[in-house]
Design a protein around this motif. Structure first.
Motif, PDB file in Angstrom:
ATOM      1  N   LEU A  57      44.107  31.767  50.123  1.00 48.19           N
ATOM      2  CA  LEU A  57      45.289  32.716  50.146  1.00 48.19           C
ATOM      3  C   LEU A  57      44.730  33.760  49.337  1.00 48.19           C
ATOM      4  CD1 LEU A  57      47.712  29.902  48.459  1.00 48.19           C
ATOM      5  CD2 LEU A  57      47.188  30.471  50.765  1.00 48.19           C
ATOM      6  N   GLY A  58      45.182  34.888  49.961  1.00 45.00           N
ATOM      7  CA  GLY A  58      44.711  36.342  49.432  1.00 45.00           C
ATOM      8  C   GLY A  58      43.758  36.736  50.048  1.00 45.00           C
ATOM      9  N   TYR A  59      42.630  37.496  49.355  1.00 42.13           N
ATOM     10  CA  TYR A  59      41.661  38.434  49.925  1.00 42.13           C
ATOM     11  C   TYR A  59      40.277  38.122  49.317  1.00 42.13           C
ATOM     12  CZ  TYR A  59      46.030  40.858  51.237  1.00 42.13           C
ATOM     13  OH  TYR A  59      47.234  41.115  51.815  1.00 42.13           O
ATOM     14  N   ALA A  60      39.422  38.444  50.023  1.00 42.82           N
ATOM     15  CA  ALA A  60      38.101  38.294  49.731  1.00 42.82           C
ATOM     16  C   ALA A  60      37.180  39.462  49.024  1.00 42.82           C
ATOM     17  CB  ALA A  60      37.162  37.859  50.674  1.00 42.82           C
ATOM     18  N   ASP A  61      37.910  40.717  49.437  1.00 43.06           N
ATOM     19  CA  ASP A  61      37.738  41.933  48.879  1.00 43.06           C
ATOM     20  C   ASP A  61      38.406  42.609  47.885  1.00 43.06           C
ATOM     21  OD1 ASP A  61      39.526  42.253  50.859  1.00 43.06           O
ATOM     22  OD2 ASP A  61      38.326  44.366  51.380  1.00 43.06           O
ATOM     23  N   SER A  62      37.820  43.485  47.020  1.00 46.19           N
ATOM     24  CA  SER A  62      38.612  44.116  45.995  1.00 46.19           C
ATOM     25  C   SER A  62      39.658  44.866  46.729  1.00 46.19           C
ATOM     26  CB  SER A  62      37.704  44.842  44.990  1.00 46.19           C
ATOM     27  OG  SER A  62      36.760  45.986  45.613  1.00 46.19           O
ATOM     28  N   GLU A  63      39.504  45.511  47.689  1.00 43.76           N
ATOM     29  CA  GLU A  63      40.226  46.688  48.301  1.00 43.76           C
ATOM     30  C   GLU A  63      41.367  45.919  49.337  1.00 43.76           C
ATOM     31  OE1 GLU A  63      37.032  46.273  48.962  1.00 43.76           O
ATOM     32  OE2 GLU A  63      36.419  48.172  47.834  1.00 43.76           O
ATOM     33  N   LYS A  64      41.574  44.397  49.164  1.00 41.04           N
ATOM     34  CA  LYS A  64      42.511  43.662  49.895  1.00 41.04           C
ATOM     35  C   LYS A  64      42.614  44.154  51.420  1.00 41.04           C
ATOM     36  CE  LYS A  64      45.015  42.859  45.670  1.00 41.04           C
ATOM     37  NZ  LYS A  64      46.272  42.861  44.919  1.00 41.04           N
ATOM     38  N   THR A  65      41.611  43.991  52.148  1.00 41.72           N
ATOM     39  CA  THR A  65      41.652  44.376  53.371  1.00 41.72           C
ATOM     40  C   THR A  65      40.950  43.112  54.339  1.00 41.72           C
ATOM     41  OG1 THR A  65      39.397  45.261  53.439  1.00 41.72           O
ATOM     42  CG2 THR A  65      41.313  46.988  52.921  1.00 41.72           C
ATOM     43  N   MET A  66      40.190  42.164  53.469  1.00 44.75           N
ATOM     44  CA  MET A  66      39.691  41.127  54.224  1.00 44.75           C
ATOM     45  C   MET A  66      40.204  39.815  53.851  1.00 44.75           C
ATOM     46  SD  MET A  66      35.690  40.122  53.942  1.00 44.75           S
ATOM     47  CE  MET A  66      35.083  41.617  54.538  1.00 44.75           C
ATOM     48  N   ALA A  67      41.061  38.963  54.767  1.00 46.54           N
ATOM     49  CA  ALA A  67      41.576  37.769  54.477  1.00 46.54           C
ATOM     50  C   ALA A  67      40.530  36.636  53.853  1.00 46.54           C
ATOM     51  CB  ALA A  67      42.316  37.036  55.574  1.00 46.54           C
ATOM     52  N   LEU A  68      40.863  36.088  52.975  1.00 46.02           N
ATOM     53  CA  LEU A  68      40.074  34.933  52.398  1.00 46.02           C
ATOM     54  C   LEU A  68      39.686  33.767  53.214  1.00 46.02           C
ATOM     55  CD1 LEU A  68      38.370  34.506  49.730  1.00 46.02           C
ATOM     56  CD2 LEU A  68      40.339  33.033  48.872  1.00 46.02           C
ATOM     57  N   THR A  69      38.642  33.470  53.552  1.00 44.45           N
ATOM     58  CA  THR A  69      38.560  32.298  54.581  1.00 44.45           C
ATOM     59  C   THR A  69      37.570  31.171  53.899  1.00 44.45           C
ATOM     60  OG1 THR A  69      36.523  32.965  55.754  1.00 44.45           O
ATOM     61  CG2 THR A  69      38.570  34.012  56.334  1.00 44.45           C
ATOM     62  N   ARG A  70      37.415  30.117  54.627  1.00 41.14           N
ATOM     63  CA  ARG A  70      36.640  29.023  54.212  1.00 41.14           C
ATOM     64  C   ARG A  70      35.341  29.127  54.195  1.00 41.14           C
ATOM     65  NH1 ARG A  70      36.461  23.918  57.906  1.00 41.14           N
ATOM     66  NH2 ARG A  70      38.650  23.713  57.356  1.00 41.14           N
ATOM     67  N   GLN A  71      34.865  30.337  54.877  1.00 42.32           N
ATOM     68  CA  GLN A  71      33.363  30.848  54.651  1.00 42.32           C
ATOM     69  C   GLN A  71      33.012  31.444  53.401  1.00 42.32           C
ATOM     70  OE1 GLN A  71      35.235  31.055  57.919  1.00 42.32           O
ATOM     71  NE2 GLN A  71      33.960  29.192  58.256  1.00 42.32           N
ATOM     72  N   HIS A  72      34.030  31.924  52.707  1.00 47.29           N
ATOM     73  CA  HIS A  72      33.746  32.816  51.554  1.00 47.29           C
ATOM     74  C   HIS A  72      33.181  31.659  50.150  1.00 47.29           C
ATOM     75  CE1 HIS A  72      36.051  35.860  53.734  1.00 47.29           C
ATOM     76  NE2 HIS A  72      35.183  36.642  53.150  1.00 47.29           N
ATOM     77  N   LEU A  73      32.205  32.536  49.483  1.00 44.84           N
ATOM     78  CA  LEU A  73      31.640  31.810  48.342  1.00 44.84           C
ATOM     79  C   LEU A  73      32.377  32.400  47.107  1.00 44.84           C
ATOM     80  CD1 LEU A  73      28.885  32.642  50.358  1.00 44.84           C
ATOM     81  CD2 LEU A  73      28.422  30.664  49.258  1.00 44.84           C
ATOM     82  N   PHE A  74      32.460  31.410  46.061  1.00 44.66           N
ATOM     83  CA  PHE A  74      32.762  31.916  44.762  1.00 44.66           C
ATOM     84  C   PHE A  74      31.604  31.469  43.809  1.00 44.66           C
ATOM     85  CE2 PHE A  74      36.520  31.243  47.019  1.00 44.66           C
ATOM     86  CZ  PHE A  74      37.474  32.122  46.559  1.00 44.66           C
ATOM     87  N   SER A  75      31.485  31.771  42.464  1.00 50.31           N
ATOM     88  CA  SER A  75      30.826  31.572  41.663  1.00 50.31           C
ATOM     89  C   SER A  75      31.573  30.451  40.839  1.00 50.31           C
ATOM     90  CB  SER A  75      30.687  32.599  40.469  1.00 50.31           C
ATOM     91  OG  SER A  75      30.055  31.972  39.344  1.00 50.31           O
ATOM     92  N   PRO A  76      30.994  29.208  40.757  1.00 55.33           N
ATOM     93  CA  PRO A  76      31.714  28.123  40.104  1.00 55.33           C
ATOM     94  C   PRO A  76      31.491  28.243  38.588  1.00 55.33           C
ATOM     95  CG  PRO A  76      29.482  27.475  40.871  1.00 55.33           C
ATOM     96  CD  PRO A  76      29.697  28.848  41.380  1.00 55.33           C
ATOM     97  N   GLY A  77      30.832  29.224  38.001  1.00 52.20           N
ATOM     98  CA  GLY A  77      30.899  29.332  36.612  1.00 52.20           C
ATOM     99  C   GLY A  77      29.960  28.356  35.875  1.00 52.20           C
ATOM    100  N   SER A  78      30.473  27.591  34.845  1.00 49.64           N
ATOM    101  CA  SER A  78      29.996  26.360  34.259  1.00 49.64           C
ATOM    102  C   SER A  78      30.002  25.383  34.920  1.00 49.64           C
ATOM    103  CB  SER A  78      30.846  26.209  32.923  1.00 49.64           C
ATOM    104  OG  SER A  78      30.611  27.222  31.965  1.00 49.64           O
ATOM    105  N   VAL A  79      30.949  25.151  36.057  1.00 52.35           N
ATOM    106  CA  VAL A  79      30.752  24.071  36.856  1.00 52.35           C
ATOM    107  C   VAL A  79      29.372  23.891  37.741  1.00 52.35           C
ATOM    108  CG1 VAL A  79      31.801  22.734  38.772  1.00 52.35           C
ATOM    109  CG2 VAL A  79      33.236  23.905  37.314  1.00 52.35           C
ATOM    110  N   GLY A  80      28.787  24.986  37.777  1.00 55.95           N
ATOM    111  CA  GLY A  80      27.261  25.038  38.266  1.00 55.95           C
ATOM    112  C   GLY A  80      26.315  24.473  37.480  1.00 55.95           C
TER     113      GLY A  80
END
Length: 336
Positions: A57-80
């Motif tokens: 849900l939402g966007y992958a970029d700060s400009e809000k032009t690219m829809a978030l998809t299952r290919q996008h990566l996040f930092s898991p923070g401390s879970v890592g």
């Protein structure tokens, strides 16, 4: 206004996909909460090992032009931190180290006070290493320099300080024993068994993936700076609890025993928090992390066989906990 309307359209489309996969699960409350909270991220839920919710849900970029998809990566923070924990436990299971070994047996250049620090203590944050001093673009070399010049906060084993410097030391120990970079160990011994192909460790600016969601802090630290898709974090959780990486009994054995953190349900090693019933059976565990606008919540209800993976880039960790509770409430009211 345009970006807000686009967010609502993406939200509606994603939740309609979820609902069509299983008409028994009412997602109105999730829809409403995500809309009101401005949630920007991913929601994955399994029950009885079946994926029943998957939404981006939402966007992958700060400009809000690219829809978030299952290919996008996040930092898991401390879970890592679980990655270095599992690596150390794998080596211990093979007889290649002892938790009572001094870290100086494997890592050179430590300050004198750290000569008494054990592997057990860097795994449960009782080593005495101080908090890492963050700055934009911090590298492994910077972190090692901080370790070398650090002054112990307390006699090793006598206090508690949650510190990423412990994680760096773990990665260095794994490298010394396995005779390979930690990134290679991570790939061969954790990611490959779990069928994880997109996750990676970011050690230089050249490593930055084009699929990384915006909102993280630029760091390049061995053992610490890892990126993963929500789907692959789910795979890791499944591998962790189905004995693909370690006997699950050995993981459970490293939950109890923390007495110095002051947190009643904190896991002894880096697996977040856990809750057991009066007979000692594990009911659930959960682990959250942040970096700094990326937030992650990994939740596993063993009693009801529910796993929830929530990853976001909107800077609001509390949203993840509220979403988790709403999802659990819906599932309790639904037979799937």
């Amino acid at each position: 206004m345009k970006s807000r309307l686009m967010f609502l359209l993406l939200l509606s489309m994603s939740l309609q996909v979820i609902a069509s996969s299983n008409n028994q699960l009412n997602l109105t409350e999730i829809h409403t909460y995500a809309d009101e909270a401005g949630f920007n991220g991913a929601i994955l839920v399994t029950r009885n090992e079946k994926l029943i919710v998957e939404a981006y849900l939402g966007y992958a970029d700060s400009e809000k032009t690219m829809a978030l998809t299952r290919q996008h990566l996040f930092s898991p923070g401390s879970v890592g931190k679980e990655f270095t924990t599992v690596g150390m436990m794998q080596l211990e299971a093979q007889g290649l180290l002892s938790y009572e070994d001094k870290v100086s047996k494997y890592v050179k250049g430590l300050p004198e006070w750290a000569s008494k620090v054990t592997i057990h203590q860097v795994l449960n944050h009782t080593s005495g290493f101080p908090k890492i001093k963050w700055h934009s673009g911090i590298s492994t070399a910077d972190a090692i320099s901080q370790i070398a010049s650090s002054e112990g906060l307390f006699t090793p084993g006598s206090g508690y300080q949650y510190s990423n410097l412990n994680v760096v030391v773990r990665a260095l120990i794994i490298e010394a024993i396995a005779n390979m970079p930690f990134s290679a160990y991570l790939q061969q011994h954790i990611f490959e068994p779990a069928k994880i192909t997109e996750a990676y460790q970011q050690l230089t600016p050249q490593d930055v993936s084009a699929n990384k969601a915006a909102g993280d802090y630029p760091t390049y630290i061995n053992g610490v700076t890892v990126y993963i898709t929500p789907e692959e974090l789910l795979k890791f959780e499944q591998a962790l609890t189905s004995e693909l990486l370690l006997p699950f009994s050995s993981l459970q054995a490293k939950l109890d025993g923390d007495v110095l953190s002051g947190q009643q349900h904190r896991a002894l090693y880096d697996f977040g928090s856990f809750f057991k019933d009066e007979k000692g059976a594990l009911l659930y565990w959960q682990h959250d992390g942040s970096n700094p606008s990326h937030h992650t919540l990994k939740f596993h209800d063993f009693e009801n066989e529910i796993v929830i993976i929530l990853m976001s880039s909107d800077g609001n960790k509390s949203t993840l906990y509220a979403l988790k509770e709403k999802i659990l409430k819906l599932l309790a009211e639904t037979e799937i």
